[in-house]
Each structure stands twice: as structure tokens, then as C-alpha cells.
Design an enzyme around this catalytic site. Structure first.
Site, PDB file in Angstrom:
ATOM      1  N   LYS A  85       0.839  -1.201   0.000  1.00 38.78           N
ATOM      2  CA  LYS A  85       0.000   0.000   0.000  1.00 38.78           C
ATOM      3  C   LYS A  85       0.872   1.248   0.000  1.00 38.78           C
ATOM      4  O   LYS A  85       1.898   1.306   0.687  1.00 38.78           O
ATOM      5  CB  LYS A  85      -0.928  -0.026   1.224  1.00 38.78           C
ATOM      6  CG  LYS A  85      -1.970   1.087   1.237  1.00 38.78           C
ATOM      7  CD  LYS A  85      -2.862   0.947   2.463  1.00 38.78           C
ATOM      8  CE  LYS A  85      -3.878   2.075   2.579  1.00 38.78           C
ATOM      9  NZ  LYS A  85      -4.716   1.932   3.787  1.00 38.78           N
ATOM     10  N   SER A 161      -9.371   2.135   3.214  1.00 34.12           N
ATOM     11  CA  SER A 161      -8.470   2.872   2.350  1.00 34.12           C
ATOM     12  C   SER A 161      -7.451   1.996   1.621  1.00 34.12           C
ATOM     13  O   SER A 161      -6.711   2.497   0.766  1.00 34.12           O
ATOM     14  CB  SER A 161      -7.739   3.931   3.171  1.00 34.12           C
ATOM     15  OG  SER A 161      -6.916   3.337   4.158  1.00 34.12           O
ATOM     16  N   SER A 185      -9.840  -0.386   7.319  1.00 36.76           N
ATOM     17  CA  SER A 185      -9.276  -0.178   5.973  1.00 36.76           C
ATOM     18  C   SER A 185      -8.639  -1.401   5.330  1.00 36.76           C
ATOM     19  O   SER A 185      -8.306  -1.359   4.147  1.00 36.76           O
ATOM     20  CB  SER A 185      -8.255   0.961   6.009  1.00 36.76           C
ATOM     21  OG  SER A 185      -8.894   2.192   6.194  1.00 36.76           O
TER      22      SER A 185
END
Length: 469
Positions: A85, A161, A185
Site C-alpha cells: 500500500k 483505504s 481499511s
């Protein structure tokens, strides 16, 4: 090493399968990395899951991995493709945190702890993955990255996210994808993308930007792969002042849990946020029946998260985001996603008492979640109250005033520091994935993975993975 004759694209193989095939020299890390690159190149024009895609560097790492396998010097994750990420540092890659306000972010000087552990164990880093502005949305909407979409339905978002990570896992960009989770997330995109997403106990995976509730963990297509990733990324790193003491946990010993007599608390209702959608409820209820039929003792747990708790936390997060955004010059502030600016504005000019009250709700959540799990071995229930929502929306409500209305099932376990996982449970009538959440007592990451694996074994077969591009 060669690619075996098989109808299975190597990009779709699990990490556990890849390691076995590499060991027998039936498959090459180079061939697998080539397959992952080809998959990503075909799907990315529609999915937009990747940032800093680096095929040449990945192939060089794959060739080095192949050489180690040939010499009998293979590392624990040697040749396994992974993504990271964007808010987890990769040396040499800028970290804009999903926002155009940081479009000139400098290259990261070194790997974050989890990145370093994956690299040390021979994993092949293919790319970073996209995320929304500052990681404060459960969607792929970003002022910096192109809009990420859900492989199961391109009109829907993948969640967030860890948006790109969820989309990449479901689309078959390799087996292991590293995300972060401060309120859901990892688990929300895992549920909405039909994959496994493990949020570890707080401090289990060291971070170099530790904050209340924040964790890093894997998004994968199988529980075994999540455990395999945890074995590597949970190794110690002294950059995290909140890290747990090093522990030699039996990460790969997943099959020893007896369901008969297991005490499970069912958290089906919430007193905060959005109501549970009937389609999600039906999938979770079917999963609960399977566990009960296997001998687990399932008892309902009254709603323990209040609207006051959720609102207080939302206020505290708004205030923190407001301080970050107000510190920018006018030109940079204008580049922040308008939804985020509008949401953060609710935290501007708050009194110290209001901020303290908001922050105190984290402790209230912690106490409520720990009290709820105390009579049980595990808690189970929905991950999200709703199915995947339109890709263009910032959140399920698409309303800055109710931006956190969908995290009532996930956020308590961030604040209580408990491990929690989303494991695929089924599909809505529209063919959209729904996850089952399993939360364990503090520090019982292995137990959570074992129960997830046990459920994975009794769950009916899932639909074939989506093909994009």
C-alpha cells in the site's frame, strides 16, 4: 525451472502453492512474475489498483529469486509477488498518501518495517497500491490516484483505504498484498472484494508511523497466505515504540481448532451507523448456521458500540485532519479532495474539551469491545453493514456529515487492539461479495486465523474469480 502444463494462470496461484512448485522446480519465479505483470497490464486500464508499477525491477528480483532456488538457498517467501500500500514506505518510491497536496513528495529514504521484512524474505515487490486522500475514506476516490474500481463490478468501488490492495488481490495481481487499517481499511475492502483481510493485534506488525488503532496486515485470497505473510511481517523492528515483544508464534499451524464447543459471540446488531442491509444479513446468518451446525455454541451479543462513541471518534479524527490540512499553503489545500476538506472542516476551531471528549471515545470503545468478547472465545458478525457502493462515491453515504457511518462493525477492534479478520462468506443476489468478521481476544492472532481457516473449510465453494481486461 519451467511453467508446468496447467489451465491455471500462475498469477492466480496462492503463495503456499507457489512455494511448493518452486521447491519442486515445476515453476519459476520469473514465469510467475511475468504472469502477474501481464495480468496487471491487462486489467489496470480499468481497475487503477497500482501506483509505482515497476515490472523491470520485479523481474530482476524474480531472476535473483530463481537463482537462490536453483542453489538451494531459498528464503521464506522467495519469488512470491507482493504489492505494498502506498502509505507503507518502499525505498526510493515517493509516498503522496493518496493526495494531490503531496504530489511532489520525495522518494522514501528506506523501507518501512513490513516492507523490509518482505524484501528480506525474498518476496518480489511488483508495485505499490492506490489509496484515497490521507487514507481517510473507505473508497478508492483520490485527488492523486486514478479512481480504483472493484473487479467484481466495475461500477462499484473496492473499498478503502486499502483500495488498490483489495482490487489487486481480487483481480489476481499475485497472492499477497499489504494494507493498513485504522478503522476497517483492510477488512472493508476485503469484504467488498471477496478476499481475506487480516487486521493484526495492535503492535503485532511493527510500523514506523504508529498511531492509535493503526495496523498493517495482509490482503490475500486464502487464510493460509495471510498467515504466511504474517510470519514475515510480524518480525521485530525497533522503529515502532508500540510494538509487541517478539514472539515465535505458530503462524502456519492453522488446522488444530475444534469447532465443537467453541463459544462464539454473534455481533449482528449495532446501535451506531448504518442499518445492516438485508443482503449482507442473509450471508452472515448463513455463515453462522454453518458454524453452529459444526458444533460451535453461538450466542447473540447486544450492540456495544454507541452512536456517541462513533461520533466522538469521528470528531477527533476530523480535528486531526483539519490541523494537517490547515498547515498546508492555500495552493496545496485546494488540491485536497473536496470531500476530505469538507469532512475535516467539522474539526476546525474545536475547544480542548471537545477534542478531549472525542479522543476519550477510543477508550470507551476499547472497554466495550473487550467486555463483549470476555465471555467468548471469539466474536463473529458482519464486516460492513452494506454491499459495495458506487465507485465515484467517497463513502457509502457519500455525505461528509456521515462519513464514518459504515465502520461501526470494524472500528471497535482497532481501538481495543484486538485481532480481526474478514473472510469471504458468500454473495448478495447481485453477485457482490460479503465477508464474515472474526475477532479474537487481544494478541490471539493465530486463533483468529485458525477459526477463519476452519470456516473456510466448511464454507460452500465461492464463485470463480473475476476476470478484468
Amino acid at each position: 525451472m519451467a511453467t508446468p502444463p496447467s489451465a491455471t494462470n500462475p498469477a492466480d496461484l496462492t503463495a503456499t502453492a507457489l512455494l511448493s512448485l518452486y521447491a519442486s522446480r515445476a515453476l519459476s519465479p520469473v514465469a510467475v512474475t511475468q504472469a502477474v505483470i501481464a495480468r496487471a497490464e491487462a486489467a489496470e486500464p480499468q481497475l487503477h489498483a497500482l501506483y509505482a508499477f515497476a515490472p523491470e525491477a520485479a523481474l530482476a528480483a524474480a531472476r535473483a529469486s530463481e537463482a537462490r532456488w536453483m542453489k538451494g538457498e531459498a528464503l521464506p517467501l522467495d519469488g512470491v509477488p507482493v504489492t505494498i500500500k502506498e502509505n507503507i514506505a518502499v525505498a526510493g518510491v515517493p509516498m503522496p498518501l493518496g493526495t494531490a497536496a503531496r504530489d511532489d513528495a520525495p522518494p522514501s529514504p528506506r523501507d518501512a518495517p513490513a516492507t523490509a521484512r518482505l524484501r528480506e524474505d525474498g518476496a518480489v515487490i511488483v508495485a505499490c497500491t492506490t489509496m484515497p486522500d490521507y487514507g481517510m475514506l473507505s473508497s478508492g476516490l483520490s485527488s492523486f490516484h486514478p479512481l480504483a474500481r472493484n473487479p467484481w463490478d466495475l461500477t462499484k468501488g473496492p473499498g478503502g483505504s486499502s483500495a488498490g490492495a483489495g482490487a489487486a488481490a481480487a483481480a489476481g495481481y499475485g497472492p499477497i498484498h499489504l494494507g493498513t487499517d485504522i478503522g476497517g481499511s483492510i477488512r472493508l475492502p476485503a469484504s467488498w472484494c471477496g478476499i481475506v483481510g487480516h487486521k493484526p493485534s495492535h503492535g503485532r506488525v511493527p510500523l514506523d508511523n504508529a498511531f492509535y488503532g493503526r495496523c498493517a496486515g495482509p490482503l490475500t485470497r486464502s487464510v493460509a497466505d495471510a498467515a504466511l505473510a504474517m510470519r514475515s511481517i510480524s518480525r521485530p523492528d525497533d522503529r515502532d515504540p508500540t510494538a509487541l515483544p517478539p514472539a515465535a508464534l505458530p503462524w502456519l499451524d492453522l488446522d488444530g481448532l475444534e469447532l465443537k464447543g467453541l463459544r462464539l459471540g454473534l455481533v449482528m446488531e449495532s446501535a451506531a451507523g448504518l442499518p445492516l442491509d438485508p443482503a449482507n444479513r442473509a450471508v452472515v446468518e448463513a455463515a453462522v448456521r454453518l458454524l453452529a451446525e459444526a458444533g460451535a455454541i453461538v450466542d447473540p451479543v447486544p450492540a456495544f458500540l454507541s452512536q456517541a462513541m462513533l461520533d466522538g471518534l469521528d470528531l477527533f479524527w476530523r480535528q486531526r485532519a483539519s490541523l494537517d490540512i490547515e498547515a498546508l499553503d492555500e495552493a496545496r489545500r485546494a488540491r485536497v479532495l473536496p470531500f476530505i476538506r469538507d469532512w475535516a472542516a467539522g474539526g476546525r476551531g474545536l475547544s480542548g474539551a471537545a477534542v478531549f471528549h472525542g479522543m476519550s471515545q477510543m477508550a470507551a470503545m476499547r472497554d466495550a469491545a473487550l467486555a463483549a468478547v470476555r465471555p467468548f472465545d471469539f466474536l463473529i458478525g458482519p464486516v460492513s453493514p452494506n454491499p459495495p457502493f458506487p465507485a465515484e462515491h467517497a463513502s457509502p453515504t457519500n455525505d461528509p456529515a456521515r462519513a464514518m457511518a459504515h465502520i461501526a462493525y470494524t472500528v471497535p477492534f482497532n481501538m481495543s487492539e484486538q485481532p480481526a479478520i474478514s473472510v469471504p462468506a458468500g454473495f448478495t443476489p447481485d453477485g457482490l461479495p460479503v465477508g464474515l468478521q472474526i475477532a479474537g481476544k487481544r494478541f490471539d492472532d493465530v486463533g483468529v486465523l485458525r477459526l477463519a481457516r476452519a470456516f473456510e473449510r466448511i464454507r460452500p465453494a465461492l464463485r470463480p474469480w473475476p476476470v478484468v481486461g
